[in-house]
Design an enzyme around this catalytic site. Structure first.
Site, PDB file in Angstrom:
ATOM      1  N   SER A   5       0.845  -1.265   0.044  1.00 36.56           N
ATOM      2  CA  SER A   5      -0.057  -0.060   0.075  1.00 36.56           C
ATOM      3  C   SER A   5       0.802   1.153  -0.038  1.00 36.56           C
ATOM      4  O   SER A   5       2.020   1.370   0.366  1.00 36.56           O
ATOM      5  CB  SER A   5      -0.841   0.150   1.140  1.00 36.56           C
ATOM      6  OG  SER A   5      -1.492   1.228   1.470  1.00 36.56           O
ATOM      7  N   TYR A  24      -3.467  -0.678   9.916  1.00 35.94           N
ATOM      8  CA  TYR A  24      -3.231  -1.036   8.494  1.00 35.94           C
ATOM      9  C   TYR A  24      -2.213  -0.744   8.015  1.00 35.94           C
ATOM     10  O   TYR A  24      -1.578  -1.679   7.358  1.00 35.94           O
ATOM     11  CB  TYR A  24      -4.626  -0.531   7.620  1.00 35.94           C
ATOM     12  CG  TYR A  24      -4.551  -0.954   6.256  1.00 35.94           C
ATOM     13  CD1 TYR A  24      -5.003  -2.122   5.726  1.00 35.94           C
ATOM     14  CD2 TYR A  24      -4.015  -0.090   5.100  1.00 35.94           C
ATOM     15  CE1 TYR A  24      -4.919  -2.450   4.285  1.00 35.94           C
ATOM     16  CE2 TYR A  24      -4.046  -0.111   3.796  1.00 35.94           C
ATOM     17  CZ  TYR A  24      -4.566  -1.466   3.534  1.00 35.94           C
ATOM     18  OH  TYR A  24      -4.401  -1.844   2.217  1.00 35.94           O
TER      19      TYR A  24
END
Length: 254
Positions: free
Chosen positions: A147, A160
């Site tokens: 990410s 996350y």
């Protein structure tokens, strides 16, 4: 001849979004694609239907990656699906795409959410690789979906972001470990992609415009934008690339 003809690919979390896009791309390139899903069987079967409708080969199988017996369940279901199609248990490509999100900011954290995100986003891909090493063919490919949150501050979902940082570190270690077998291991980092996972961030035209403006192309990415990068990394053309963090954010925040 298709680039991936005769190869078997596993894509985790392939029922929707980026995972579906990756599954479609690899099937288009000729691979038999094992479409993993955690709970949404209908969506996973839709992915298979799309692939087969285009002349590709795929099947769906279920395993809840947050469960204690996740790895055992995963490979048992995978083996059953391969056997039904008369395919060997060995495979050539593993794309660790499945992930959970939504941890919130630091003052919103709970230990339950923390444990769940690390179980799905970090523990599962690590042990899926470990268990699969004796059946991943030499010269194979592992792609971990990371990410942009590991390179840019993302306080909205700190846990996350932490899990994806762990994925980046795992990618480096595995690339070094598996290099002697000709296996490449790379991470692909999407930015904002139009998927269900971030739908709330696109709830209004103004919000969508703000996200689009973060890319130098002034648009939100699509699953195909990421899938095409993965398609390259699992091909023979990428045989000399390993241990890399590939930015697939559309030039976010340049």
């Amino acid at each position: 001849m298709s680039a991936l003809a005769g190869r078997t690919a596993i894509v985790t979390g392939a029922s929707r979004g980026i995972g579906r896009g990756i599954a479609e791309r690899l099937a288009t390139d000729g691979a038999l694609v094992a479409v993993h899903y955690g709970s949404n069987e209908k969506a996973a079967l839709e992915t298979v239907e799309i692939i087969e409708g285009r002349g590709g080969r795929a099947f769906a199988f279920r395993a809840e990656l947050g469960a204690p017996d996740a790895v055992d369940t995963f490979y048992a279901a995978l083996d059953a699906g391969l056997a039904e199609r008369g395919a060997a248990r060995e495979f050539d490509i593993l794309v660790n795409n499945a992930a959970a999100s939504g941890s919130g900011r630091i003052h919103q954290l709970t230990t339950e959410v923390f444990d769940r995100l690390f179980a799905i986003n970090v523990k599962a891909p690590l042990f899926l690789v470990q268990r699969g090493l004796d059946r991943l063919r030499d010269g194979g490919r592992i792609v971990n979906i990371s990410s942009a949150a590991t390179k840019h501050a993302f306080p909205d979902s700190v846990t996350y972001a932490m899990t994806k940082g762990a994925v980046d570190t795992m990618t480096l270690a595995l690339a070094k470990e598996l290099g002697p077998r000709g296996i490449t291991v790379n991470a692909v980092a999407p930015g904002y992609i139009a998927t269900d996972m971030n739908a709330r961030r696109r709830a209004t035209p103004e919000a969508s415009a703000a996200l689009a403006a973060m890319s130098v192309f002034n648009r939100i990415g699509t699953p195909a934008d990421v899938a095409d990068v993965v398609g390259f990394l699992v091909s023979d053309d990428a045989r000399w690339i390993t241990g890399q963090y590939v930015d697939a954010t559309g030039g976010t925040a340049l």
